[in-house]
Scaffold this motif. Sequence first.
Motif, PDB file in Angstrom:
ATOM      1  N   TYR A   1       1.047  -1.122  -0.106  1.00  0.00           N
ATOM      2  CA  TYR A   1      -0.271  -0.009  -0.180  1.00  0.00           C
ATOM      3  C   TYR A   1       1.006   1.432   0.174  1.00  0.00           C
ATOM      4  O   TYR A   1       0.583   2.685  -0.942  1.00  0.00           O
ATOM      5  CB  TYR A   1      -0.430   0.198   0.947  1.00  0.00           C
ATOM      6  CG  TYR A   1      -2.141   1.077   1.131  1.00  0.00           C
ATOM      7  CD1 TYR A   1      -3.083   0.861   0.001  1.00  0.00           C
ATOM      8  CD2 TYR A   1      -1.911   1.917   2.567  1.00  0.00           C
ATOM      9  CE1 TYR A   1      -3.136   2.203   0.416  1.00  0.00           C
ATOM     10  CE2 TYR A   1      -2.803   3.353   2.341  1.00  0.00           C
ATOM     11  CZ  TYR A   1      -3.887   3.412   1.144  1.00  0.00           C
ATOM     12  OH  TYR A   1      -5.222   4.093   1.346  1.00  0.00           O
ATOM     13  N   SER A   2       1.811   1.215   0.784  1.00  0.00           N
ATOM     14  CA  SER A   2       2.706   2.322   0.768  1.00  0.00           C
ATOM     15  C   SER A   2       3.319   2.987  -0.472  1.00  0.00           C
ATOM     16  O   SER A   2       3.872   3.798  -0.988  1.00  0.00           O
ATOM     17  CB  SER A   2       3.969   2.000   2.010  1.00  0.00           C
ATOM     18  OG  SER A   2       4.976   1.211   1.204  1.00  0.00           O
TER      19      SER A   2
ATOM     20  N   ARG B   1       3.346   6.600  -5.214  1.00  0.00           N
ATOM     21  CA  ARG B   1       2.716   6.745  -6.958  1.00  0.00           C
ATOM     22  C   ARG B   1       1.518   7.592  -7.386  1.00  0.00           C
ATOM     23  O   ARG B   1       2.134   8.674  -8.016  1.00  0.00           O
ATOM     24  CB  ARG B   1       2.761   5.403  -7.484  1.00  0.00           C
ATOM     25  CG  ARG B   1       4.146   4.910  -7.808  1.00  0.00           C
ATOM     26  CD  ARG B   1       3.687   4.121  -8.917  1.00  0.00           C
ATOM     27  NE  ARG B   1       4.472   2.533  -8.404  1.00  0.00           N
ATOM     28  CZ  ARG B   1       3.987   1.063  -8.493  1.00  0.00           C
ATOM     29  NH1 ARG B   1       3.118   0.861  -8.678  1.00  0.00           N
ATOM     30  NH2 ARG B   1       4.432   0.370  -8.098  1.00  0.00           N
ATOM     31  N   ILE B   2       1.127   7.804  -6.306  1.00  0.00           N
ATOM     32  CA  ILE B   2      -0.535   8.531  -6.441  1.00  0.00           C
ATOM     33  C   ILE B   2       0.129   9.524  -6.104  1.00  0.00           C
ATOM     34  O   ILE B   2      -0.356  10.713  -6.421  1.00  0.00           O
ATOM     35  CB  ILE B   2      -1.501   8.326  -5.782  1.00  0.00           C
ATOM     36  CG1 ILE B   2      -1.535   6.515  -6.219  1.00  0.00           C
ATOM     37  CG2 ILE B   2      -2.406   8.716  -5.287  1.00  0.00           C
ATOM     38  CD1 ILE B   2      -2.974   6.188  -5.671  1.00  0.00           C
ATOM     39  N   VAL B   3       0.639  10.068  -4.782  1.00  0.00           N
ATOM     40  CA  VAL B   3       1.218  11.549  -3.889  1.00  0.00           C
ATOM     41  C   VAL B   3       2.189  11.735  -4.697  1.00  0.00           C
ATOM     42  O   VAL B   3       2.534  13.384  -4.746  1.00  0.00           O
ATOM     43  CB  VAL B   3       1.720  11.568  -2.657  1.00  0.00           C
ATOM     44  CG1 VAL B   3       1.657  12.256  -1.962  1.00  0.00           C
ATOM     45  CG2 VAL B   3      -0.065  10.874  -1.814  1.00  0.00           C
ATOM     46  N   GLU B   4       3.370  11.250  -5.706  1.00  0.00           N
ATOM     47  CA  GLU B   4       4.422  11.405  -6.321  1.00  0.00           C
ATOM     48  C   GLU B   4       5.308  12.181  -5.048  1.00  0.00           C
ATOM     49  O   GLU B   4       5.697  13.097  -5.096  1.00  0.00           O
ATOM     50  CB  GLU B   4       3.813  12.308  -7.366  1.00  0.00           C
ATOM     51  CG  GLU B   4       3.712  11.762  -8.693  1.00  0.00           C
ATOM     52  CD  GLU B   4       2.939  12.800 -10.129  1.00  0.00           C
ATOM     53  OE1 GLU B   4       3.377  13.878  -9.246  1.00  0.00           O
ATOM     54  OE2 GLU B   4       2.295  12.021 -10.295  1.00  0.00           O
TER      55      GLU B   4
END
Length: 64
Positions: free
Chosen positions: A18-19, A24-27
């Motif tokens: 999950y981390s 990747r989502i938050v960059e």
Amino acid sequence: MESFLLAIVLLLLGYLLYSKVIERIVEVDPNRPTPAVAHPDVVDYVPMKPWRIYLIQFLKTDLG
């Protein structure tokens, strides 16, 4: 006992996987300064040594 060990393994796998997804989502930018460094105000944002940051986790605060 097997269910407990399975739960621990699933929690660790979930934490690790999950981390990576959230990174990747938050960059995440490792070179970006933290608010304590970017906006020090000596009240809420105070740069501290790493060993002190971990020590704070063990302090007991009395809110009453």
